[in-house]
Motif scaffolding. Structure first.
Motif, PDB file in Angstrom:
ATOM      1  N   MET A   1       0.784  -1.259  -0.211  1.00  7.49           N
ATOM      2  CA  MET A   1      -0.039  -0.287   0.394  1.00  7.49           C
ATOM      3  C   MET A   1       0.842   1.247  -0.307  1.00  7.49           C
ATOM      4  SD  MET A   1      -3.300  -1.017   2.275  1.00  7.49           S
ATOM      5  CE  MET A   1      -2.352  -1.524   3.856  1.00  7.49           C
TER       6      MET A   1
ATOM      7  N   VAL B   1      -6.327  -1.769  -4.050  1.00 11.43           N
ATOM      8  CA  VAL B   1      -5.740  -2.203  -2.930  1.00 11.43           C
ATOM      9  C   VAL B   1      -7.908  -3.600  -2.316  1.00 11.43           C
ATOM     10  CG1 VAL B   1      -5.916  -2.158  -0.348  1.00 11.43           C
ATOM     11  CG2 VAL B   1      -4.721  -0.671  -1.891  1.00 11.43           C
TER      12      VAL B   1
ATOM     13  N   THR C   1       1.954   1.078   6.708  1.00 13.58           N
ATOM     14  CA  THR C   1       1.892   2.078   5.560  1.00 13.58           C
ATOM     15  C   THR C   1       2.411   3.320   6.406  1.00 13.58           C
ATOM     16  OG1 THR C   1       0.514   0.322   4.901  1.00 13.58           O
ATOM     17  CG2 THR C   1       0.702   2.743   3.625  1.00 13.58           C
TER      18      THR C   1
END
Length: 569
Positions: free
Chosen positions: A27, A181, A273
């Motif tokens: 991500m 995603v 992330t």
């Protein structure tokens, strides 16, 4: 409690931990605009979407433009979903011939799915057509989750950059969150769900003959596809009225595991992330650690309370060795029901595989308290991260007051402006939850909707506004929410919990982005170690929890104490 039950819980958290780093790194590449394994497949589609919508992907926005774009997009989503629900009778894919929703219920439902709450004052299989489920609810499941992810990434950029006026582009962030995603993962999870036995069809129903020889109509529909994004996007809205307790949404122990794993995986990985994008992975792990400590404590509390059982029933001659199994599916048992209940409320998911109103007093208190902590454990996809960062800023501010230094977080000075916005955001939930609960507990027509008198009835009202203001969506059960009063006020609570919270957060992002990022000095309080984790947990418990203690003392705490004393209301 059994060793097997604890082993099931431990294996689950280990599985989530294993996926945090690889999914988090993926991500980070997505939101940095770097090439990924899916770029050859989705890159052209992404470019075409920007061209058709007139978006310039290289043009970034300031915090105000970013926030306005989000608000306009959410308003458009609300209008589209409201129209679908009201006009359902005239739209295609309505084999059951359902009429359109009443105005107040359509308002509540549209707000619910646009804010990623998914509170449901209706039974899906008896109210909504396949078109409403797919084109209305499932679409918003993707878009509301992507919106939360975009906002979290914008705040992350504010902390990572130095002396800038932009936070990225909302349209680009939201598009990438959806394409790279949510959509790929939802396809994979939906196919696995189909293999596990979840229906994925446009048929309305089938007729079955029961063991007694009676005829029974069993509702069907595109369940697997909605179930996948329901969990991955921490939405929680079920295709069926009883949500993940229904065998077509959650047929086996394995599907139950996948349900819980799917709802937790992205939210947990998004914290990694964050650490990757700000250049401090230890900071990401520190925040994950604080989340994990509180979430695991919630799981243990629910499991212990439900395994201990109800002494009132034991006194009546009911075998208490199996604990409290009321409102639970035998195919899941207490351990997996406790895990589901704590995770779905520590997140802002809201799906349930057991009826929380049937838990013991303490077992029902824990899920409610986890929501009242601010939905940051790790909260909804994106929303949990930016909520947790607000608490982190408050924690470093308190630490700065203790040592007499200007507090810093990731090289950014935290000053009065940021604290005013942070407190404005933190106060939204108690004002909405306690305010609406107090009014509803005094109005006769609102009290008439509760299913049980006494402390449990107050818990039903308190839980409803806690769930909606926290954008969770789970229900305590017993409360008849499909009234004009509750449809309207619960809808307002959802709007406040989502947008009145996020606007101050985005103002914080704009203020932080404009600050110079300074290197740490010998006097800088480290925010990536155990001391900060402990301080962060303390701030969450004090600011997120103690303000609700008086209300809890009148509801689930009294109920728990009465149960121990063998009293009923």
């Amino acid at each position: 409690m059994t060793m097997i039950g604890w082993l099931q819980i431990a294996i689950f958290f280990l599985a989530v931990l294993i996926t945090v780093k690889p999914l988090g790194l993926y991500m980070a590449r997505v939101f940095s605009g770097e090439r990924t394994a899916l770029s050859p497949v989705l890159g052209r589609l992404e470019t075409d979407l920007y061209r058709l919508s007139g978006v310039s992907p290289g043009k970034e926005q300031g915090w105000l433009a970013y926030t306005v774009s989000m608000l306009v997009f959410s308003l458009a989503g609300f209008a589209a979903l409201y129209a679908i629900l009201r006009l359902q009778a005239y739209l295609p894919l309505n084999p059951q011939g359902f009429a359109g929703m009443a105005p107040d219920l359509a308002f509540n439902t549209a707000v619910s799915f646009v804010t990623n709450t998914n509170w449901q004052n209706y039974g899906g299989e008896t109210t909504l057509s396949h078109f409403s489920q797919m084109a209305g609810l499932t679409v918003q499941n993707f878009l509301s989750a992507a919106t939360g992810m975009a906002l979290a990434v914008a705040l992350t950029r504010a902390l990572a950059r130095s002396k800038v006026s932009t936070l990225g582009n909302f349209w680009v962030d939201m598009t990438r969150a959806t394409l790279y995603v949510l959509l790929p993962l939802a396809v994979v999870v939906a196919l696995v769900f189909v293999a596990m036995g979840l229906p994925q069809t446009l048929d309305a129903s089938v007729t079955a003959t029961t063991l007694e020889g009676a005829s029974q109509t069993i509702s069907l529909g595109p369940v697997a596809s909605q179930e996948a994004i329901k969990q991955l996007g921490t939405n929680g809205g079920g295709f069926f009225n009883v949500n993940a307790a229904h065998p077509f949404e959650n047929p086996t122990t394995f599907s139950n595991y996948l349900n819980i794993f799917a709802m937790l995986s992205i939210s947990a990985a998004l914290v990694y992330t964050f650490g990757e994008l700000v250049g401090n992975r230890r900071q990401g792990w520190a925040i994950i650690s604080a989340m994990a400590v509180l979430l695991i404590a919630g799981v243990a509390t629910v499991y212990w309370a439900e395994a201990a059982g109800n002494p009132i029933l034991t006194a009546l001659g009911v075998d208490g060795s199996a604990g409290n199994m009321e409102g639970k599916e035998v195919r899941f048992g207490q351990a997996m029901t406790a895990l589901y209940a704590a995770v779905t409320t520590g997140l802002s998911d809201g799906g349930v595989n057991g009826m929380h109103g049937s838990f013991t007093g303490l077992g029902g208190l824990a899920p409610m308290f986890l929501m009242q902590l601010g939905e940051v454990l790790p909260g909804g996809v994106g929303s949990g991260l930016y909520g947790m960062l607000v608490f982190a800023l408050l924690a470093v501010f308190v630490s700065g007051l203790m040592v007499g230094r200007t507090p810093e977080f990731l090289g950014k000075k935290i000053e009065g402006r940021e604290m005013k916005y942070a407190m404005l955001a933190v106060l939204v939930l108690p004002l909405a939850i306690l305010g609406f609960t107090a009014v509803s507990a005094m109005l006769p027509f609102a009290v008439a909707s509760i299913g049980t008198a006494g402390p449990h009835g107050l818990s039903e009202i308190l839980y409803a506004y806690t769930s909606t203001a926290g954008n969770n969506g789970s229900a305590f059960g017993g409360l008849t929410g499909n009234t004009v009063w509750y449809n309207t006020t619960l809808g307002i609570a959802m709007l406040l919990g989502r947008f009145a919270y996020v606007v101050p957060v985005m103002a914080i992002a704009g203020s932080l982005a404009a600050k110079v990022k300074v290197p740490p000095s010998s006097g800088t309080f480290p925010t990536d170690g155990p001391l900060f984790v402990g301080l962060l947990i303390g701030i969450i418990l004090i600011l997120g929890g103690l303000q609700f203690f008086p209300a809890l003392a009148l509801g689930p705490i009294v109920e728990h104490l009465a149960m121990l004393a063998g009293q009923t209301f």
